[in-house]
Structure formats: C-alpha cells, structure tokens
Design a protein around this motif. Structure first.
Motif, short mmCIF file in Angstrom:
data_model
loop_
_atom_site.label_atom_id
_atom_site.label_comp_id
_atom_site.label_asym_id
_atom_site.label_seq_id
_atom_site.Cartn_x
_atom_site.Cartn_y
_atom_site.Cartn_z
N ARG A 46 21.58 -35.26 -13.72
CA ARG A 46 21.98 -34.06 -12.99
C ARG A 46 22.31 -32.93 -13.94
NH1 ARG A 46 20.87 -33.60 -8.01
NH2 ARG A 46 22.66 -32.30 -7.67
N MET B 240 27.36 -41.43 -2.32
CA MET B 240 28.19 -41.09 -3.47
C MET B 240 29.66 -41.08 -3.08
SD MET B 240 26.43 -40.74 -6.14
CE MET B 240 24.71 -41.20 -6.20
N GLN B 241 29.93 -40.49 -1.92
CA GLN B 241 31.33 -40.42 -1.47
C GLN B 241 31.88 -41.82 -1.19
OE1 GLN B 241 30.98 -37.52 1.67
NE2 GLN B 241 30.97 -35.81 0.23
N MET C 90 35.62 -46.89 -5.72
CA MET C 90 36.25 -46.88 -7.04
C MET C 90 37.76 -46.64 -6.90
SD MET C 90 34.06 -47.57 -9.41
CE MET C 90 34.51 -46.90 -11.03
N ALA D 121 32.70 -43.30 -4.52
CA ALA D 121 33.93 -42.72 -5.08
C ALA D 121 35.14 -43.36 -4.40
CB ALA D 121 33.92 -41.19 -4.89
N GLN E 12 28.85 -45.53 -16.30
CA GLN E 12 27.50 -45.54 -15.73
C GLN E 12 27.34 -44.44 -14.69
OE1 GLN E 12 24.82 -47.49 -16.73
NE2 GLN E 12 26.22 -48.00 -18.39
N CYS E 13 28.37 -44.22 -13.89
CA CYS E 13 28.32 -43.12 -12.90
C CYS E 13 28.08 -41.81 -13.65
CB CYS E 13 29.64 -42.98 -12.12
SG CYS E 13 30.22 -44.47 -11.29
N ILE F 150 25.63 -48.99 -4.09
CA ILE F 150 24.87 -48.59 -5.28
C ILE F 150 23.38 -48.95 -5.14
CG2 ILE F 150 25.47 -50.69 -6.64
CD1 ILE F 150 24.87 -47.15 -8.07
N LEU G 233 31.17 -51.01 -3.17
CA LEU G 233 30.43 -50.46 -4.30
C LEU G 233 29.08 -51.16 -4.46
CD1 LEU G 233 30.41 -48.54 -6.74
CD2 LEU G 233 31.54 -50.32 -8.07
N THR H 201 17.70 -45.17 -12.89
CA THR H 201 18.47 -45.58 -11.71
C THR H 201 18.53 -47.10 -11.59
OG1 THR H 201 17.88 -43.55 -10.58
CG2 THR H 201 18.68 -45.33 -9.20
N ILE I 172 31.91 -49.08 -15.48
CA ILE I 172 31.24 -48.55 -14.28
C ILE I 172 31.36 -47.03 -14.24
CG2 ILE I 172 31.28 -48.46 -11.75
CD1 ILE I 172 32.03 -51.40 -11.74
N ILE J 77 20.86 -48.57 -14.22
CA ILE J 77 22.26 -48.28 -13.93
C ILE J 77 22.75 -49.11 -12.74
CG2 ILE J 77 23.84 -46.48 -13.08
CD1 ILE J 77 22.32 -44.47 -14.79
N CYS K 296 24.57 -41.14 -15.20
CA CYS K 296 23.57 -40.57 -14.29
C CYS K 296 23.89 -39.11 -14.02
CB CYS K 296 23.51 -41.35 -12.99
SG CYS K 296 22.14 -40.79 -11.96
N HIS K 297 25.13 -38.82 -13.76
CA HIS K 297 25.48 -37.42 -13.45
C HIS K 297 25.14 -36.50 -14.62
CE1 HIS K 297 28.61 -38.64 -10.16
NE2 HIS K 297 27.37 -38.95 -9.84
N GLN L 238 18.98 -36.06 1.05
CA GLN L 238 20.06 -35.67 0.15
C GLN L 238 21.42 -35.91 0.81
OE1 GLN L 238 20.19 -31.54 -1.06
NE2 GLN L 238 21.16 -32.07 -2.99
N VAL M 194 21.14 -46.16 -3.62
CA VAL M 194 20.93 -44.88 -4.29
C VAL M 194 19.52 -44.80 -4.87
CG1 VAL M 194 21.64 -43.45 -6.26
CG2 VAL M 194 23.37 -44.57 -4.83
C1 HEC Z 1 21.27 -42.77 -10.21
C2 HEC Z 1 22.09 -41.64 -10.35
C3 HEC Z 1 23.53 -41.68 -9.92
C4 HEC Z 1 24.45 -42.66 -10.11
C5 HEC Z 1 24.26 -44.01 -10.77
C6 HEC Z 1 25.67 -42.18 -9.56
N1 HEC Z 1 25.50 -40.93 -9.04
FE1 HEC Z 1 26.93 -39.83 -8.09
N2 HEC Z 1 25.57 -38.37 -7.78
C7 HEC Z 1 24.23 -38.45 -8.12
C8 HEC Z 1 23.54 -37.29 -7.59
C9 HEC Z 1 22.05 -37.03 -7.72
C10 HEC Z 1 24.52 -36.53 -6.92
C11 HEC Z 1 24.30 -35.24 -6.18
C12 HEC Z 1 24.08 -35.61 -4.73
C13 HEC Z 1 23.02 -34.77 -4.18
O1 HEC Z 1 23.22 -33.54 -4.14
O2 HEC Z 1 21.96 -35.31 -3.81
C14 HEC Z 1 25.78 -37.22 -7.07
C15 HEC Z 1 26.99 -36.78 -6.56
C16 HEC Z 1 28.18 -37.49 -6.58
C17 HEC Z 1 29.42 -37.07 -5.98
C18 HEC Z 1 29.64 -35.77 -5.25
C19 HEC Z 1 29.31 -35.98 -3.79
C20 HEC Z 1 29.56 -34.75 -2.97
O3 HEC Z 1 30.36 -34.84 -2.04
O4 HEC Z 1 28.96 -33.71 -3.28
C21 HEC Z 1 30.34 -38.05 -6.20
C22 HEC Z 1 31.78 -38.08 -5.74
C23 HEC Z 1 29.65 -39.11 -6.92
N3 HEC Z 1 28.34 -38.72 -7.15
C24 HEC Z 1 30.24 -40.30 -7.30
C25 HEC Z 1 29.59 -41.30 -7.99
C26 HEC Z 1 30.22 -42.55 -8.39
C27 HEC Z 1 31.66 -42.93 -8.15
C28 HEC Z 1 29.26 -43.27 -9.03
C29 HEC Z 1 29.35 -44.62 -9.66
C30 HEC Z 1 29.94 -45.71 -8.95
C31 HEC Z 1 28.03 -42.47 -9.02
N4 HEC Z 1 28.28 -41.30 -8.39
C32 HEC Z 1 26.86 -42.89 -9.57
C33 HEC Z 1 23.62 -39.41 -8.85
C34 HEC Z 1 24.20 -40.60 -9.24
#
Ligand code: HEC
Length: 136
Positions: free
Chosen positions: A134, A29-30, A36, A33, A125-126, A62, A58, A89, A122, A92, A129-130, A22, A65
């Motif tokens: 989530r 993810m960071q 982007m 971000a 798409q982020c 990606i 990016l 996933t 994009i 995306i 998933c969220h 995790q 993930v």
């Molecule tokens: C396939 C699913 C998926 C995609 C696509 C996705 N995310 Fe996430 N994202 C997650 C999950 C799951 C978490 C929670 C992380 C965890 O707790 O494991 C998360 C958490 C985050 C966080 C918080 C991280 C933290 O510090 O807690 C950010 C910022 C973020 N995503 C940005 C993005 C961005 C920008 C994109 C697109 C470019 C993106 N995500 C695409 C699933 C995804």
C-alpha cells in the motif's frame, strides 16, 4: 462475431465472479484489527478464552484477504503488480495463520512471553503488507 462477443462476455463475467470488493476487504481488515485487540486484551486480562476468540477470528479472516475484483480485472496495467501482490499475500497469510496458532498454543501452555512474540510477528506481517503493497 456474435459467438466471439458472447465468449468475451462470459469470460469477463467469470473474471468478475469471485466477488471480492474493496468494501469487503475493508470489513475484513476491521475484523482483523478487532481480533488483534481481542488477543491483546486476553493477554492483559490473562484470559485464554478471549485469546482463543481473537485467534479464531484472525485465522478465519486472513484467508479471505485478496486483491479485489477491480484489481484482478485491471490485468493490462496491473498484471505484474498483481502477481507480486498475490505471491506476497499468500506468504503473509500463511505466516499469520501459523503465528496465530502459535499464540494460542503458547498462551494456553502458560508461555505468555512466546505468545507475545508471535503476536508482534503478526503485527509485523500486517505492516509489511501495508507498507510494501500500500506504500503506507
Ligand atoms: C495482503 C495485504 C494485507 C495484509 C496482510 C493486511 N492488510 Fe490491512 N489493509 C490492506 C489493504 C489493501 C487495506 C486498504 C483497504 C482497501 O482500501 O481496500 C488495508 C487496510 C487496513 C485497515 C484500515 C481499514 C479501514 O477501515 O479503512 C486496517 C485497520 C487494517 N488494514 C488492519 C490490518 C491488520 C490488523 C492486519 C494483520 C492481521 C492487516 N491489516 C493485514 C492490506 C493488507
């Protein structure tokens, strides 16, 4: 019996072997971000090099993930959820990669409007998933 146990141990070690935690995912993810934000700065400062750096980060991130080991190993409870998760996933990831390439292509061609459109696809798409996965 010993052989069976050994087999089971090896099998569970194999399941754990892909090593995605995790913490790894949060880091990815960071990074995305940040990528982007870089792309957006590149737009605002009209700087194609910054856009390219963001696109590269990016695209590289990606593809990493995926569900964490913990999720993968929780097969009994999460199998169905996990299959959906993986299918979604993959889809995306493909879209984000494609749109990232579009951004670079359009922006270096001087078509900032199309580049921005790919950028917002994009973000969509982020958030897909969220929100879907989530429930955020
Ligand atoms: C396939 C699913 C998926 C995609 C696509 C996705 N995310 Fe996430 N994202 C997650 C999950 C799951 C978490 C929670 C992380 C965890 O707790 O494991 C998360 C958490 C985050 C966080 C918080 C991280 C933290 O510090 O807690 C950010 C910022 C973020 N995503 C940005 C993005 C961005 C920008 C994109 C697109 C470019 C993106 N995500 C695409 C699933 C995804």
């Amino acid at each position: 019996m010993k052989k069976v146990l050994l087999g089971m141990t090896v099998a569970s070690m194999l399941l754990f072997a892909n090593g995605y935690t995790q913490a790894d995912r949060i880091l990815d993810m960071q990074k995305m971000a940040q990528a982007m934000q870089d792309i957006q700065s590149g737009f605002f400062y009209n700087n194609a090099d910054i856009v390219k750096v963001g696109v590269k980060d990016l695209k590289e991130t990606i593809v990493k993930v995926r569900p964490t080991d913990e999720e993968v190993n929780n097969k009994d409870i999460y199998e169905k959820w996990l299959n959906n998760n993986l299918r979604m996933t993959n889809k995306i990831q493909k879209k984000i990669k494609k749109k990232a390439e579009d951004i670079e292509e359009r922006f270096t061609d001087g078509d900032a409007v199309q580049a921005l459109q790919a950028y917002s696809k994009i973000s969509g798409q982020c958030m897909k998933c969220h929100v879907n996965l989530r429930k955020w």
